[in-house]
Motif scaffolding. Structure first.
Motif, PDB file in Angstrom:
ATOM      1  N   THR A  41      15.855 -21.839 -18.941  1.00 42.48           N
ATOM      2  CA  THR A  41      14.912 -20.777 -19.284  1.00 42.48           C
ATOM      3  C   THR A  41      15.253 -19.484 -18.553  1.00 42.48           C
ATOM      4  N   ILE A  42      15.532 -19.599 -17.256  1.00 36.11           N
ATOM      5  CA  ILE A  42      15.870 -18.407 -16.476  1.00 36.11           C
ATOM      6  C   ILE A  42      17.153 -17.779 -17.018  1.00 36.11           C
ATOM      7  N   PHE A  43      18.138 -18.627 -17.305  1.00 38.55           N
ATOM      8  CA  PHE A  43      19.407 -18.160 -17.854  1.00 38.55           C
ATOM      9  C   PHE A  43      19.184 -17.388 -19.157  1.00 38.55           C
ATOM     10  N   GLU A  44      18.410 -17.990 -20.054  1.00 44.11           N
ATOM     11  CA  GLU A  44      18.193 -17.366 -21.367  1.00 44.11           C
ATOM     12  C   GLU A  44      17.373 -16.085 -21.276  1.00 44.11           C
ATOM     13  N   ASN A  45      16.520 -16.000 -20.257  1.00 33.77           N
ATOM     14  CA  ASN A  45      15.684 -14.809 -20.134  1.00 33.77           C
ATOM     15  C   ASN A  45      16.306 -13.704 -19.288  1.00 33.77           C
ATOM     16  N   SER A  46      17.221 -14.066 -18.387  1.00 34.60           N
ATOM     17  CA  SER A  46      17.717 -13.075 -17.423  1.00 34.60           C
ATOM     18  C   SER A  46      19.149 -12.637 -17.661  1.00 34.60           C
ATOM     19  N   CYS A  47      19.919 -13.416 -18.389  1.00 30.74           N
ATOM     20  CA  CYS A  47      21.354 -13.147 -18.446  1.00 30.74           C
ATOM     21  C   CYS A  47      21.761 -12.450 -19.733  1.00 30.74           C
ATOM     22  N   ASN A  48      20.808 -12.031 -20.530  1.00 29.47           N
ATOM     23  CA  ASN A  48      21.161 -11.318 -21.765  1.00 29.47           C
ATOM     24  C   ASN A  48      20.649  -9.884 -21.740  1.00 29.47           C
ATOM     25  N   LYS A  49      20.357  -9.391 -20.541  1.00 33.35           N
ATOM     26  CA  LYS A  49      19.809  -8.035 -20.455  1.00 33.35           C
ATOM     27  C   LYS A  49      20.898  -6.986 -20.543  1.00 33.35           C
ATOM     28  N   CYS A  50      22.049  -7.276 -19.948  1.00 32.63           N
ATOM     29  CA  CYS A  50      23.127  -6.278 -19.923  1.00 32.63           C
ATOM     30  C   CYS A  50      24.243  -6.617 -20.902  1.00 32.63           C
ATOM     31  N   HIS A  51      24.342  -7.864 -21.262  1.00 31.39           N
ATOM     32  CA  HIS A  51      25.385  -8.299 -22.201  1.00 31.39           C
ATOM     33  C   HIS A  51      24.836  -9.499 -22.946  1.00 31.39           C
ATOM     34  N   ALA A  52      25.559  -9.920 -23.974  1.00 30.43           N
ATOM     35  CA  ALA A  52      25.109 -11.098 -24.714  1.00 30.43           C
ATOM     36  C   ALA A  52      25.102 -12.304 -23.779  1.00 30.43           C
ATOM     37  N   LEU A  53      24.261 -13.240 -24.085  1.00 29.58           N
ATOM     38  CA  LEU A  53      24.178 -14.459 -23.285  1.00 29.58           C
ATOM     39  C   LEU A  53      25.552 -15.137 -23.265  1.00 29.58           C
TER      40      LEU A  53
END
Ligand code: HEC
Length: 95
Positions: A41-53
């Motif tokens: 959940t954290i990965f999916e919510n936090s790691c797509n802010k600056c680039h694609a997941l």
């Protein structure tokens, strides 16, 4: 008195090594599905802010250790969140 100094040093060393400031994830820690799900959940919510997941298969365990240590501060993850994301990634990066 000497004893006091020694214990004071011991105490400080402990604080430095376990201090909250660093995101010092050095290997896997969590294996329970609850924490892995939280990591996802954290990965999916936090790691797509600056680039694609990113694809978890992009890196092996060692590679994620390095990449995530660069990205966790960018995503403002605390050490606990960093650890859960790492453990999630290495739980799914193998085919
Ligand atoms: C504040 C913006 C930001 C956030 C949030 C962020 N990244 Fe990045 N990421 C970047 C930038 C900029 C680059 C390209 C430059 C670089 O590689 O340092 C990058 C590159 C990457 C790369 C490709 C480089 C490599 O070593 O493979 C991966 C994978 C990656 N990020 C994963 C993540 C993960 C996982 C998260 C969530 C914990 C995350 N990023 C969150 C900005 C961000």
């Amino acid at each position: 008195m000497k004893k006091l100094i020694v214990s004071a040093i011991g105490c400080c060393a402990l604080l430095v090594s376990c201090g909250p400031k660093s995101t010092a994830v050095t290997g896997p820690k969590y294996t329970s599905s609850e924490q892995l799900a939280q990591g996802k959940t954290i990965f999916e919510n936090s790691c797509n802010k600056c680039h694609a997941l990113p694809n978890p298969e992009k890196h092996d365990d060692e590679g994620w250790l390095k990449t995530l240590s660069r990205m966790a501060p960018k995503a403002k993850l605390n050490e606990e969140q960093h650890q859960m994301v790492y453990d999630y990634l290495i739980s799914v990066n193998k085919k």
